[in-house]
Write a protein that holds these residues in place. Sequence first.
Motif, PDB file in Angstrom:
ATOM      1  N   TYR A 116       0.627  -1.713   0.141  1.00  0.00           N
ATOM      2  CA  TYR A 116      -0.148   0.063   0.093  1.00  0.00           C
ATOM      3  C   TYR A 116       0.519   1.445   0.270  1.00  0.00           C
ATOM      4  CZ  TYR A 116      -3.247  -3.441   1.837  1.00  0.00           C
ATOM      5  OH  TYR A 116      -4.842  -4.070   1.609  1.00  0.00           O
ATOM      6  N   ALA A 117       1.675   1.700   0.651  1.00  0.00           N
ATOM      7  CA  ALA A 117       2.848   2.069   0.849  1.00  0.00           C
ATOM      8  C   ALA A 117       3.646   2.771  -0.811  1.00  0.00           C
ATOM      9  CB  ALA A 117       3.620   2.301   1.933  1.00  0.00           C
ATOM     10  N   ALA A 118       3.984   1.540  -0.835  1.00  0.00           N
ATOM     11  CA  ALA A 118       4.779   1.352  -1.930  1.00  0.00           C
ATOM     12  C   ALA A 118       3.548   1.883  -3.656  1.00  0.00           C
ATOM     13  CB  ALA A 118       5.636   0.196  -2.561  1.00  0.00           C
ATOM     14  N   ARG A 119       2.320   1.705  -3.451  1.00  0.00           N
ATOM     15  CA  ARG A 119       1.647   2.067  -4.400  1.00  0.00           C
ATOM     16  C   ARG A 119       1.721   3.800  -4.014  1.00  0.00           C
ATOM     17  NH1 ARG A 119      -2.398  -1.602  -5.866  1.00  0.00           N
ATOM     18  NH2 ARG A 119      -2.832  -1.329  -3.252  1.00  0.00           N
ATOM     19  N   VAL A 120       1.146   4.198  -2.889  1.00  0.00           N
ATOM     20  CA  VAL A 120       1.166   5.657  -2.581  1.00  0.00           C
ATOM     21  C   VAL A 120       2.721   6.004  -3.724  1.00  0.00           C
ATOM     22  CG1 VAL A 120       1.074   7.409  -0.949  1.00  0.00           C
ATOM     23  CG2 VAL A 120      -0.126   5.402  -0.780  1.00  0.00           C
ATOM     24  N   MET A 121       3.450   5.722  -2.631  1.00  0.00           N
ATOM     25  CA  MET A 121       4.711   6.624  -3.416  1.00  0.00           C
ATOM     26  C   MET A 121       5.387   6.143  -4.688  1.00  0.00           C
ATOM     27  SD  MET A 121       5.588   7.887  -0.483  1.00  0.00           S
ATOM     28  CE  MET A 121       5.465   7.219   0.934  1.00  0.00           C
ATOM     29  N   TYR A 122       4.404   5.228  -5.600  1.00  0.00           N
ATOM     30  CA  TYR A 122       4.600   5.547  -7.273  1.00  0.00           C
ATOM     31  C   TYR A 122       3.751   6.300  -7.550  1.00  0.00           C
ATOM     32  CZ  TYR A 122       5.133   3.237 -11.560  1.00  0.00           C
ATOM     33  OH  TYR A 122       6.322   3.468 -12.818  1.00  0.00           O
ATOM     34  N   GLU A 123       2.465   6.766  -7.060  1.00  0.00           N
ATOM     35  CA  GLU A 123       1.904   7.146  -7.727  1.00  0.00           C
ATOM     36  C   GLU A 123       2.208   8.449  -7.410  1.00  0.00           C
ATOM     37  OE1 GLU A 123      -0.688   6.424 -10.067  1.00  0.00           O
ATOM     38  OE2 GLU A 123       0.369   3.998  -9.622  1.00  0.00           O
ATOM     39  N   ASN A 124       2.738   9.100  -6.629  1.00  0.00           N
ATOM     40  CA  ASN A 124       2.808  10.476  -6.102  1.00  0.00           C
ATOM     41  C   ASN A 124       4.480  10.197  -7.119  1.00  0.00           C
ATOM     42  OD1 ASN A 124       0.737  12.578  -4.481  1.00  0.00           O
ATOM     43  ND2 ASN A 124       1.788   9.835  -4.458  1.00  0.00           N
ATOM     44  N   LYS A 125       5.199  10.280  -7.525  1.00  0.00           N
ATOM     45  CA  LYS A 125       6.711   9.738  -8.663  1.00  0.00           C
ATOM     46  C   LYS A 125       8.017  10.046  -7.390  1.00  0.00           C
ATOM     47  CE  LYS A 125       4.294  11.985 -12.447  1.00  0.00           C
ATOM     48  NZ  LYS A 125       3.162  11.380 -12.508  1.00  0.00           N
ATOM     49  N   TYR A 127      10.120   7.475  -7.010  1.00  0.00           N
ATOM     50  CA  TYR A 127      10.151   6.089  -7.126  1.00  0.00           C
ATOM     51  C   TYR A 127      11.083   4.949  -6.611  1.00  0.00           C
ATOM     52  CZ  TYR A 127       7.262   7.893 -11.485  1.00  0.00           C
ATOM     53  OH  TYR A 127       6.569   8.464 -12.197  1.00  0.00           O
ATOM     54  N   SER A 128      12.383   6.131  -5.722  1.00  0.00           N
ATOM     55  CA  SER A 128      12.209   5.647  -4.854  1.00  0.00           C
ATOM     56  C   SER A 128      12.439   4.192  -3.740  1.00  0.00           C
ATOM     57  CB  SER A 128      14.433   5.722  -4.377  1.00  0.00           C
ATOM     58  OG  SER A 128      14.428   6.796  -4.305  1.00  0.00           O
ATOM     59  N   ALA A 129      11.546   5.373  -3.102  1.00  0.00           N
ATOM     60  CA  ALA A 129      10.756   5.175  -2.400  1.00  0.00           C
ATOM     61  C   ALA A 129       9.827   4.231  -2.524  1.00  0.00           C
ATOM     62  CB  ALA A 129      10.159   6.486  -1.272  1.00  0.00           C
ATOM     63  N   ALA A 130       9.238   4.159  -4.076  1.00  0.00           N
ATOM     64  CA  ALA A 130       7.924   2.767  -3.898  1.00  0.00           C
ATOM     65  C   ALA A 130       8.924   1.656  -4.081  1.00  0.00           C
ATOM     66  CB  ALA A 130       7.374   3.308  -5.134  1.00  0.00           C
ATOM     67  N   LEU A 131       9.541   2.155  -4.376  1.00  0.00           N
ATOM     68  CA  LEU A 131      11.111   0.353  -4.991  1.00  0.00           C
ATOM     69  C   LEU A 131      11.160  -0.589  -3.680  1.00  0.00           C
ATOM     70  CD1 LEU A 131      12.424  -1.731  -6.514  1.00  0.00           C
ATOM     71  CD2 LEU A 131      14.770  -0.351  -6.556  1.00  0.00           C
ATOM     72  N   LYS A 132      11.909   1.083  -2.547  1.00  0.00           N
ATOM     73  CA  LYS A 132      12.165  -0.116  -1.183  1.00  0.00           C
ATOM     74  C   LYS A 132      10.818  -0.727  -0.629  1.00  0.00           C
ATOM     75  CE  LYS A 132      12.479   2.632   3.691  1.00  0.00           C
ATOM     76  NZ  LYS A 132      12.933   3.588   3.921  1.00  0.00           N
ATOM     77  N   TYR A 133       9.774   0.756  -0.252  1.00  0.00           N
ATOM     78  CA  TYR A 133       8.092  -0.312  -0.165  1.00  0.00           C
ATOM     79  C   TYR A 133       8.084  -1.945  -0.882  1.00  0.00           C
ATOM     80  CZ  TYR A 133       8.240   3.814   3.372  1.00  0.00           C
ATOM     81  OH  TYR A 133       9.057   4.092   4.732  1.00  0.00           O
ATOM     82  N   LEU A 147       1.728  -7.594  -6.439  1.00  0.00           N
ATOM     83  CA  LEU A 147       3.198  -6.641  -6.476  1.00  0.00           C
ATOM     84  C   LEU A 147       4.030  -7.401  -7.687  1.00  0.00           C
ATOM     85  CD1 LEU A 147       4.929  -6.041  -4.218  1.00  0.00           C
ATOM     86  CD2 LEU A 147       5.795  -8.098  -3.138  1.00  0.00           C
ATOM     87  N   HIS A 148       4.181  -8.376  -8.045  1.00  0.00           N
ATOM     88  CA  HIS A 148       4.984  -8.618  -8.834  1.00  0.00           C
ATOM     89  C   HIS A 148       4.862  -7.789 -10.228  1.00  0.00           C
ATOM     90  CE1 HIS A 148       7.322 -11.554  -7.195  1.00  0.00           C
ATOM     91  NE2 HIS A 148       6.737 -12.515  -6.925  1.00  0.00           N
ATOM     92  N   TYR A 149       3.354  -7.627 -10.494  1.00  0.00           N
ATOM     93  CA  TYR A 149       3.212  -5.908 -11.226  1.00  0.00           C
ATOM     94  C   TYR A 149       3.189  -4.826 -11.253  1.00  0.00           C
ATOM     95  CZ  TYR A 149      -0.410  -3.282 -13.816  1.00  0.00           C
ATOM     96  OH  TYR A 149      -0.549  -2.321 -14.253  1.00  0.00           O
ATOM     97  N   MET A 150       2.902  -4.628  -9.715  1.00  0.00           N
ATOM     98  CA  MET A 150       3.918  -3.220  -9.163  1.00  0.00           C
ATOM     99  C   MET A 150       5.090  -3.155  -9.491  1.00  0.00           C
ATOM    100  SD  MET A 150       1.337  -2.371  -6.266  1.00  0.00           S
ATOM    101  CE  MET A 150       2.734  -1.758  -5.398  1.00  0.00           C
ATOM    102  N   LEU A 151       5.827  -4.398  -9.540  1.00  0.00           N
ATOM    103  CA  LEU A 151       7.512  -4.601  -9.632  1.00  0.00           C
ATOM    104  C   LEU A 151       7.385  -4.061 -11.133  1.00  0.00           C
ATOM    105  CD1 LEU A 151       8.098  -7.427  -7.157  1.00  0.00           C
ATOM    106  CD2 LEU A 151       9.639  -4.569  -7.214  1.00  0.00           C
ATOM    107  N   ALA A 152       6.496  -5.037 -11.733  1.00  0.00           N
ATOM    108  CA  ALA A 152       6.929  -4.916 -13.322  1.00  0.00           C
ATOM    109  C   ALA A 152       7.043  -4.159 -14.102  1.00  0.00           C
ATOM    110  CB  ALA A 152       5.941  -5.993 -14.146  1.00  0.00           C
ATOM    111  N   LYS A 153       5.832  -2.841 -13.530  1.00  0.00           N
ATOM    112  CA  LYS A 153       6.038  -1.535 -14.265  1.00  0.00           C
ATOM    113  C   LYS A 153       6.770  -0.786 -13.792  1.00  0.00           C
ATOM    114  CE  LYS A 153       2.233   0.929 -12.415  1.00  0.00           C
ATOM    115  NZ  LYS A 153       0.571   1.138 -12.050  1.00  0.00           N
ATOM    116  N   TYR A 154       7.033  -0.663 -12.157  1.00  0.00           N
ATOM    117  CA  TYR A 154       8.357  -0.149 -11.918  1.00  0.00           C
ATOM    118  C   TYR A 154       9.395  -0.238 -12.810  1.00  0.00           C
ATOM    119  CZ  TYR A 154      12.997   1.708  -9.952  1.00  0.00           C
ATOM    120  OH  TYR A 154      14.004   2.227  -8.666  1.00  0.00           O
TER     121      TYR A 154
END
Length: 193
Positions: A116-125, A127-133, A147-154
């Motif tokens: 959930y935290a990663a998705r918020v970080m990713y949507e707010n650009k 990206y490094s915080a998103a990858l961390k979470y 989660l794997h889908y989110m990682l693929a997008k990243y």
Amino acid sequence: MLNLNDNKFFFFYNDCSAIEIYSGSVEHGYLAILNDNLDAAEEIFTKIDSPRAKWGNILVSILKGYMQKYPTYFQIRNFLEIDLDFLLKNEKLDYVELVLGALEIFSAINQEVYKYAARVMYENKLYSAALKYMNKSKKLYYNDAELHYMLAKYYMRVNDCEEALFHTNECLKLIPNYYPANQIKQQIEERWF
């Protein structure tokens, strides 16, 4: 009735100019948070019998630096992501840090919390915080197709074809007909192969 100060705040809508907030409402409690009046927010949320207000009280306790009551699985699932985004968009970075500091406790209740935290970080650009979470989430619960889908997008975003394809395939192992992952796989094949 209270008004937002000339679009000064992001309040779950892009245009806040027409929002009317009534005294004693859940929205009033969130406005009190934005104005750094945590005692008022707590008082407002305590008087309201709703799932959102009960979560609001937990949120306020975190923002005050102590958690009196642990949230439920469903409170985390339903409200954490929304409120983290809300605080981030309103540039309440101290509050964001406090909420992020509670994630380890939350992870014992809801194993998807880092996602959930990663998705918020990713949507707010962020990206490094998103990858961390996302990586924290992967350690806690690897077999999460989303989660794997989110990682693929990243990894698509950073042009790492190998990792993007790996995580797309991991997602599809878990849910073979996951439409978004099949779309990414097609994009990867068109883009790099």
